[in-house]
Design a protein around this motif. Structure first.
Motif, PDB file in Angstrom:
ATOM      1  N   GLU A 179      60.379  24.960  -7.333  1.00 55.93           N
ATOM      2  CA  GLU A 179      61.402  26.004  -7.464  1.00 55.93           C
ATOM      3  C   GLU A 179      61.042  27.148  -6.552  1.00 55.93           C
ATOM      4  O   GLU A 179      62.154  27.733  -6.101  1.00 55.93           O
ATOM      5  N   LEU A 180      59.829  27.252  -6.009  1.00 54.08           N
ATOM      6  CA  LEU A 180      59.445  28.250  -4.769  1.00 54.08           C
ATOM      7  C   LEU A 180      60.381  27.690  -3.808  1.00 54.08           C
ATOM      8  O   LEU A 180      61.024  28.559  -3.059  1.00 54.08           O
ATOM      9  N   LEU A 181      60.421  26.586  -3.154  1.00 51.29           N
ATOM     10  CA  LEU A 181      61.248  26.251  -2.154  1.00 51.29           C
ATOM     11  C   LEU A 181      62.588  26.471  -2.372  1.00 51.29           C
ATOM     12  O   LEU A 181      63.052  26.774  -1.467  1.00 51.29           O
ATOM     13  N   LEU A 182      63.223  26.131  -3.479  1.00 50.60           N
ATOM     14  CA  LEU A 182      64.663  26.453  -3.976  1.00 50.60           C
ATOM     15  C   LEU A 182      64.889  28.009  -3.565  1.00 50.60           C
ATOM     16  O   LEU A 182      65.862  28.452  -3.154  1.00 50.60           O
ATOM     17  N   GLY A 183      64.027  28.643  -4.313  1.00 50.97           N
ATOM     18  CA  GLY A 183      64.155  30.148  -4.252  1.00 50.97           C
ATOM     19  C   GLY A 183      64.033  30.806  -2.676  1.00 50.97           C
ATOM     20  O   GLY A 183      65.077  31.739  -2.351  1.00 50.97           O
ATOM     21  N   MET A 184      63.108  30.202  -2.024  1.00 43.55           N
ATOM     22  CA  MET A 184      63.310  30.825  -0.516  1.00 43.55           C
ATOM     23  C   MET A 184      64.367  30.238   0.200  1.00 43.55           C
ATOM     24  O   MET A 184      64.740  31.084   0.975  1.00 43.55           O
ATOM     25  N   GLY A 185      64.855  29.064  -0.371  1.00 43.01           N
ATOM     26  CA  GLY A 185      66.214  28.588   0.488  1.00 43.01           C
ATOM     27  C   GLY A 185      67.288  29.587   0.279  1.00 43.01           C
ATOM     28  O   GLY A 185      68.131  30.029   0.869  1.00 43.01           O
ATOM     29  N   ALA A 186      67.306  30.035  -1.245  1.00 41.05           N
ATOM     30  CA  ALA A 186      68.399  31.068  -1.492  1.00 41.05           C
ATOM     31  C   ALA A 186      68.076  32.441  -0.863  1.00 41.05           C
ATOM     32  O   ALA A 186      69.171  32.856  -0.450  1.00 41.05           O
TER      33      ALA A 186
END
Ligand SMILES: N[C@@H](CCC(=O)N[C@@H](CS)C(=O)NCC(=O)O)C(=O)O
Length: 219
Positions: A128-135
């Motif tokens: 989730e963190l990786l997706l959040g940082m992508g966003a």
């Protein structure tokens, strides 16, 4: 006078504290660890900090407190007047909270307090963190501030949530979450160098030993 309930180690508390300082507002800090006692729940319905004490009663939830301050107090604007620009800032705040702060927070116990977190939770948080940082990389402008030319409440979420998420990324996953975001990294440094942010950080350092002792006593 406005009263800020909470404790200086809390990153959410520090978002509101820095907003008040940047706006040049007078406020009183009221030490409050919240929790689930009837007395605490009368101030904060879910037992969380911060809470803002105002003439009529209490305002809780950081995002709501920040908007309340914006609507009722003087000082430099931390939200754009234009509805579209304002929506961008609010969406950035929400994205940082939901997709970066909360997955990172699920791992705080292990990253910062040496208390193991189940592998399944860590795996989920990492993804989730990786997706959040992508966003954040797609939506943030970092020109130089998160939402563009002006310092806004999105910068408060960024500086006090993303720094902790980076700590989790580094300590638990050996990841530099800002590795592909040099402008974001530069902004983090710039924000933490603000004189008021330095005061907030100094207060946090001073409060840390008592906080750690409280955590140890609860183990
Ligand atoms: N959604 C809340 C979250 C605030 C929050 O999680 N605060 C933490 C401190 S950083 C807290 O009160 N923790 C105490 C607890 O969960 O018992 C907000 O935006 O204010």
């Amino acid at each position: 006078m406005l009263k800020l309930y909470g404790f200086s180690v809390s990153n959410y508390y520090n978002m509101v504290k820095l907003a008040l300082l940047e706006k040049g507002l007078a406020f009183e800090e009221v030490p409050f660890y919240a929790g689930q006692t009837p007395e605490a729940l009368a101030v904060s319905p879910r037992g969380k900090v911060p809470v803002l004490g105002v003439k009529q009663g209490f305002v809780n939830e950081t995002s709501v407190i920040l908007e309340y301050i914006e609507q009722t107090q003087e000082g430099p604007a931390l939200l754009p007047a234009d509805p579209f620009q304002r929506a961008q800032v609010l969406a950035l705040c929400r994205e940082i909270e939901l997709y970066i702060e909360l997955p990172a927070r699920a791992c705080f116990a292990e990253a910062f307090f040496g208390m193991p977190v189940p592998e399944a939770i860590k795996d989920k948080s990492k993804a989730e963190l990786l997706l959040g940082m992508g966003a954040l990389g797609r939506h943030g402008k970092f020109a130089p501030y998160v939402a563009g030319e002006s310092f806004t409440i999105a910068d408060l979420y960024f500086m006090y949530s993303v720094n902790l998420a980076c700590g989790v990324g580094e300590k638990l996953f050996g990841l530099d979450l800002l590795a592909d975001m040099p402008a974001a990294k530069a902004l983090l440094d710039k924000l933490h160098a603000l004189p008021n942010a330095q005061k907030v950080a100094a207060d946090r350092e001073a409060a840390m030993p008592a906080f750690m002792a409280m955590i140890a006593a609860k183990r």
